[in-house]
Design an enzyme around this catalytic site. Structure first.
Site, PDB file in Angstrom:
ATOM      1  N   LYS A 163       0.769  -1.018   0.015  1.00  0.00           N
ATOM      2  CA  LYS A 163      -0.036  -0.001   0.067  1.00  0.00           C
ATOM      3  C   LYS A 163       0.684   1.287   0.212  1.00  0.00           C
ATOM      4  O   LYS A 163       0.498   2.130  -0.729  1.00  0.00           O
ATOM      5  CB  LYS A 163      -0.863  -0.016   1.317  1.00  0.00           C
ATOM      6  CG  LYS A 163      -1.922  -1.161   1.197  1.00  0.00           C
ATOM      7  CD  LYS A 163      -2.926  -0.810   2.578  1.00  0.00           C
ATOM      8  CE  LYS A 163      -2.162  -0.963   3.874  1.00  0.00           C
ATOM      9  NZ  LYS A 163      -1.575  -2.314   4.193  1.00  0.00           N
ATOM     10  N   ARG A 203      -9.020   1.034   8.986  1.00  0.00           N
ATOM     11  CA  ARG A 203      -8.607  -0.247   9.156  1.00  0.00           C
ATOM     12  C   ARG A 203      -9.711  -1.012   9.996  1.00  0.00           C
ATOM     13  O   ARG A 203      -9.643  -2.349  10.466  1.00  0.00           O
ATOM     14  CB  ARG A 203      -7.531  -0.237  10.135  1.00  0.00           C
ATOM     15  CG  ARG A 203      -6.063  -0.634   9.405  1.00  0.00           C
ATOM     16  CD  ARG A 203      -5.066  -0.543  10.324  1.00  0.00           C
ATOM     17  NE  ARG A 203      -3.740  -1.341  10.112  1.00  0.00           N
ATOM     18  CZ  ARG A 203      -3.011  -0.787   9.413  1.00  0.00           C
ATOM     19  NH1 ARG A 203      -2.935   0.474   9.119  1.00  0.00           N
ATOM     20  NH2 ARG A 203      -1.608  -1.344   9.280  1.00  0.00           N
ATOM     21  N   ARG A 235      11.427  -5.813   3.868  1.00  0.00           N
ATOM     22  CA  ARG A 235      10.979  -4.462   3.824  1.00  0.00           C
ATOM     23  C   ARG A 235      11.896  -3.519   4.638  1.00  0.00           C
ATOM     24  O   ARG A 235      12.505  -3.787   5.739  1.00  0.00           O
ATOM     25  CB  ARG A 235       9.496  -4.241   4.535  1.00  0.00           C
ATOM     26  CG  ARG A 235       9.162  -2.937   4.528  1.00  0.00           C
ATOM     27  CD  ARG A 235       7.687  -2.478   4.407  1.00  0.00           C
ATOM     28  NE  ARG A 235       7.004  -3.115   5.850  1.00  0.00           N
ATOM     29  CZ  ARG A 235       5.591  -3.125   5.746  1.00  0.00           C
ATOM     30  NH1 ARG A 235       4.930  -2.550   4.929  1.00  0.00           N
ATOM     31  NH2 ARG A 235       4.957  -3.489   6.942  1.00  0.00           N
ATOM     32  N   ARG A 248      11.355  -2.078  10.314  1.00  0.00           N
ATOM     33  CA  ARG A 248      10.575  -1.806  11.459  1.00  0.00           C
ATOM     34  C   ARG A 248      10.431  -2.930  12.350  1.00  0.00           C
ATOM     35  O   ARG A 248      10.421  -4.042  12.196  1.00  0.00           O
ATOM     36  CB  ARG A 248       9.153  -1.741  10.819  1.00  0.00           C
ATOM     37  CG  ARG A 248       8.945  -0.337  10.091  1.00  0.00           C
ATOM     38  CD  ARG A 248       7.641  -0.281   9.247  1.00  0.00           C
ATOM     39  NE  ARG A 248       6.357  -1.061   9.961  1.00  0.00           N
ATOM     40  CZ  ARG A 248       5.289  -1.063   9.384  1.00  0.00           C
ATOM     41  NH1 ARG A 248       4.986  -0.215   8.134  1.00  0.00           N
ATOM     42  NH2 ARG A 248       4.295  -1.388  10.030  1.00  0.00           N
ATOM     43  N   ARG A 293      -0.256  -9.616  13.075  1.00  0.00           N
ATOM     44  CA  ARG A 293      -0.920  -8.436  12.217  1.00  0.00           C
ATOM     45  C   ARG A 293      -1.731  -9.021  11.314  1.00  0.00           C
ATOM     46  O   ARG A 293      -2.670  -8.345  10.851  1.00  0.00           O
ATOM     47  CB  ARG A 293       0.361  -7.643  11.564  1.00  0.00           C
ATOM     48  CG  ARG A 293       1.157  -6.868  12.829  1.00  0.00           C
ATOM     49  CD  ARG A 293       2.405  -6.274  12.287  1.00  0.00           C
ATOM     50  NE  ARG A 293       2.225  -5.250  11.202  1.00  0.00           N
ATOM     51  CZ  ARG A 293       3.090  -4.739  10.352  1.00  0.00           C
ATOM     52  NH1 ARG A 293       4.420  -5.229  10.459  1.00  0.00           N
ATOM     53  NH2 ARG A 293       2.701  -3.804   9.917  1.00  0.00           N
TER      54      ARG A 293
HETATM   55  P1  AMP Z   1       1.197   0.486   8.948  1.00  0.00           P
HETATM   56  O1  AMP Z   1       2.506   1.454   8.874  1.00  0.00           O
HETATM   57  O2  AMP Z   1       0.102   1.047   8.361  1.00  0.00           O
HETATM   58  O3  AMP Z   1       1.434  -1.009   8.856  1.00  0.00           O
HETATM   59  O4  AMP Z   1       0.635   0.759  10.513  1.00  0.00           O
HETATM   60  C1  AMP Z   1       1.567   0.175  11.586  1.00  0.00           C
HETATM   61  C2  AMP Z   1       0.942   0.206  12.982  1.00  0.00           C
HETATM   62  O5  AMP Z   1       0.297   1.354  13.227  1.00  0.00           O
HETATM   63  C3  AMP Z   1      -0.446  -0.945  12.811  1.00  0.00           C
HETATM   64  O6  AMP Z   1       0.113  -2.394  12.921  1.00  0.00           O
HETATM   65  C4  AMP Z   1      -1.296  -0.374  14.041  1.00  0.00           C
HETATM   66  O7  AMP Z   1      -0.834  -0.613  15.114  1.00  0.00           O
HETATM   67  C5  AMP Z   1      -1.046   1.075  13.870  1.00  0.00           C
HETATM   68  N1  AMP Z   1      -2.135   1.581  12.788  1.00  0.00           N
HETATM   69  C6  AMP Z   1      -2.022   2.448  11.595  1.00  0.00           C
HETATM   70  N2  AMP Z   1      -2.777   2.831  11.034  1.00  0.00           N
HETATM   71  C7  AMP Z   1      -3.982   2.331  11.895  1.00  0.00           C
HETATM   72  C8  AMP Z   1      -5.130   2.337  11.996  1.00  0.00           C
HETATM   73  N3  AMP Z   1      -5.854   3.083  10.768  1.00  0.00           N
HETATM   74  N4  AMP Z   1      -6.065   1.915  13.074  1.00  0.00           N
HETATM   75  C9  AMP Z   1      -5.274   1.296  14.073  1.00  0.00           C
HETATM   76  N5  AMP Z   1      -4.090   1.248  14.122  1.00  0.00           N
HETATM   77  C10 AMP Z   1      -3.387   1.648  13.174  1.00  0.00           C
END
Ligand code: AMP
Length: 212
Positions: free
Chosen positions: A13, A88, A123, A156, A167
């Site tokens: 994404k 999400r 990644r 990360r 996840r």
């Molecule tokens: P991402 O970089 O989008 O994979 O997000 C990393 C982490 O941030 C996720 O595993 C969640 O813990 C948190 N996070 C990011 N976006 C959201 C969201 N829209 N709702 C809840 N948690 C989020």
């Protein structure tokens, strides 16, 4: 154009959001990047979010909806944006609707679970600007250095194999129901994520009707 990118963690994404953003000149809005920034800066919100992020869980709807609401009110979002990692949960999608946000397209990038783990282990993200790379499929020009800003690229913490599995589970339970939510609006498009970033970008542009 207001776009939502849906897809499992590691589906691409962020990378595709960067490509669309560069092409259309509208910002990529990544709640994950904003939360990581808050954690790095040790803000109150960052402290609240950190435990959930470290364990691969979702941060509370209340916190995330709050940061999203503030972000889309910024001037650079006036002509549209690409939501990467938001919504999400169904509650987050409903909150967007309540804010009066009109979504033009929801694009799902589909990658089978078996492929996700390999993608996550390779990644890398830029510590400074959040740009995404992959050591094999989308490497930086200089090892460990971000092409965009010269920052350091790192793995990360939540890309560790144990966290990736939880996840994925969270994705299936809480986020996958959004496909139905948006299917009903007739706005959902799906492309299959390819190994080569450029191939996926072609499919993404074609499905959004963007000239390559
Ligand atoms: P991402 O970089 O989008 O994979 O997000 C990393 C982490 O941030 C996720 O595993 C969640 O813990 C948190 N996070 C990011 N976006 C959201 C969201 N829209 N709702 C809840 N948690 C989020």
């Amino acid at each position: 154009m207001n776009l939502i990118l849906l897809g499992a963690p590691g589906a691409g994404k962020g990378t595709q959001a960067q490509a669309i953003s560069a092409k259309l000149g509208i910002p990529q809005i990544s709640t994950g990047n904003m939360l990581r920034e808050a954690v790095k800066n040790g803000t109150e919100m960052g402290l609240k979010a950190k435990a959930a992020m470290d364990s691969g869980d979702l941060v509370s709807d209340e916190i995330v909806i709050g940061i999203l609401r503030d972000r889309i009110a910024e001037p650079d979002a006036a002509n549209g944006y690409i939501l990467d990692g938001f919504p999400r949960t169904v509650a987050q999608a409903e909150a967007l609707d309540k804010m009066g946000v009109v979504i033009d397209r929801v694009l799902e990038i589909y990658v089978p679970d078996e492929k996700i783990c390999a993608r996550m282990s390779g990644r890398r993200v830029c510590e400074s600007c959040g740009a995404s790379y992959h050591v094999e499929f989308n490497p930086t020009l200089k090892d460990g250095i971000c092409d965009e800003c010269g920052g350091k690229t790192v793995q990360r913490a939540d890309d560790a194999p144990e966290t990736v599995l939880s996840r994925l589970q969270v994705y299936q339970e809480k986020t996958a129901p959004l496909k139905d939510y948006y299917q009903k609006t007739g706005k959902l498009l799906t492309v299959e994520g390819q190994d080569q970033v450029a191939e996926t970008t072609k499919l993404v542009f074609a499905s959004l009707g963007i000239e390559d």
